[in-house]
Design an enzyme around this catalytic site. Structure first.
Site, mmCIF file in Angstrom:
data_model
loop_
_atom_site.group_PDB
_atom_site.id
_atom_site.type_symbol
_atom_site.label_atom_id
_atom_site.label_comp_id
_atom_site.label_asym_id
_atom_site.label_seq_id
_atom_site.Cartn_x
_atom_site.Cartn_y
_atom_site.Cartn_z
ATOM 1 N N GLU A 1 -89.115 60.029 -129.106
ATOM 2 C CA GLU A 1 -90.020 60.949 -128.410
ATOM 3 C C GLU A 1 -89.377 62.319 -128.206
ATOM 4 O O GLU A 1 -90.024 63.360 -128.358
ATOM 5 C CB GLU A 1 -90.399 60.390 -127.025
ATOM 6 C CG GLU A 1 -91.046 59.009 -127.047
ATOM 7 C CD GLU A 1 -90.034 57.892 -126.828
ATOM 8 O OE1 GLU A 1 -88.998 57.877 -127.516
ATOM 9 O OE2 GLU A 1 -90.282 57.031 -125.981
ATOM 10 N N CYS B 1 -89.225 55.733 -121.922
ATOM 11 C CA CYS B 1 -88.288 55.554 -120.810
ATOM 12 C C CYS B 1 -88.428 56.728 -119.824
ATOM 13 O O CYS B 1 -89.217 57.646 -120.041
ATOM 14 C CB CYS B 1 -86.854 55.481 -121.349
ATOM 15 S SG CYS B 1 -86.237 57.059 -121.984
HETATM 16 ZN ZN LIG Z 1 -86.747 57.453 -124.182
#
Ligand SMILES: [Zn+2]
Length: 193
Positions: A57, A85
């Site tokens: 990401e 996350c």
């Molecule tokens: Zn991450």
């Protein structure tokens, strides 16, 4: 949101497969602009880049921002195979990403509804709409197959994934145990059962 999130997710899965082929935890990400046009694709590369922030990401957001000439990706959609996350959701908030679409939940590290819900927190000054479960089985299977293969062939582990240094054991090397993969210790197959 772009109409064809499945098409975008298939592209993200293709990126995750590239990560697996490189010995990285298989996570892939694609970013579409407000019109639904793909402006970035990336896969997990923390081992190869020796960079704990090199999640799919983050790399995709960097590419998209460079391409747009703007660190704000207003109206954009981030499509990723695994629930982001806290670092990646934090970066998505900074980038003013409008939507996050993910495949499989990460029950032990996910920050888009599982462990934390950073996209919908009144204390923060931006909201991110979250859509989960798109191509969930395929995304989860990639991770599970990856860790299964790791357990079967530990010799194939990449440099940088062989030790885990944690709090009380800081400054000494600890043999890798199942469920810990060096630069991404929170991700293991157990998270995606
Ligand atoms: Zn991450």
């Amino acid at each position: 949101m772009p109409g064809d999130v499945y098409h975008l997710m298939l592209e993200a899965i293709g990126e995750a497969e590239k990560a697996a082929a490189e010995g990285e935890v298989p996570v892939g990400a694609v970013i579409a602009d407000a019109e639904g046009k793909v402006i970035a694709r990336a896969h997990n590369r923390p081992v190869a880049l020796q960079d704990p922030t090199a999640h799919a990401e983050i790399l995709a957001m960097r590419e998209a921002a460079a391409r747009c000439g703007n660190y704000r990706l207003v109206g954009a959609t981030l499509v990723v195979t695994i629930e982001p996350c806290i670092m990646c959701m934090g970066a998505a908030l900074h980038a003013r990403i409008a939507q996050v679409v993910y495949g499989a939940r990460d029950s032990k590290g996910g920050a888009a509804g599982s462990l934390f819900d950073l996209g919908d927190d009144d204390r923060l000054n931006h909201r991110i709409q979250v859509v989960s479960g798109v191509c969930e089985d395929a995304c989860r299977r990639l991770i599970q197959d990856f860790f299964r293969e790791r357990r079967r062939n530990p010799d194939t582990m990449r440099r940088g994934t062989e030790v885990v240094v944690t709090g009380s054991t800081r400054n000494r090397l600890v043999p890798l145990t199942a469920g810990h993969v060096g630069s991404n210790p929170t991700l293991s197959a157990n998270n995606f059962k």
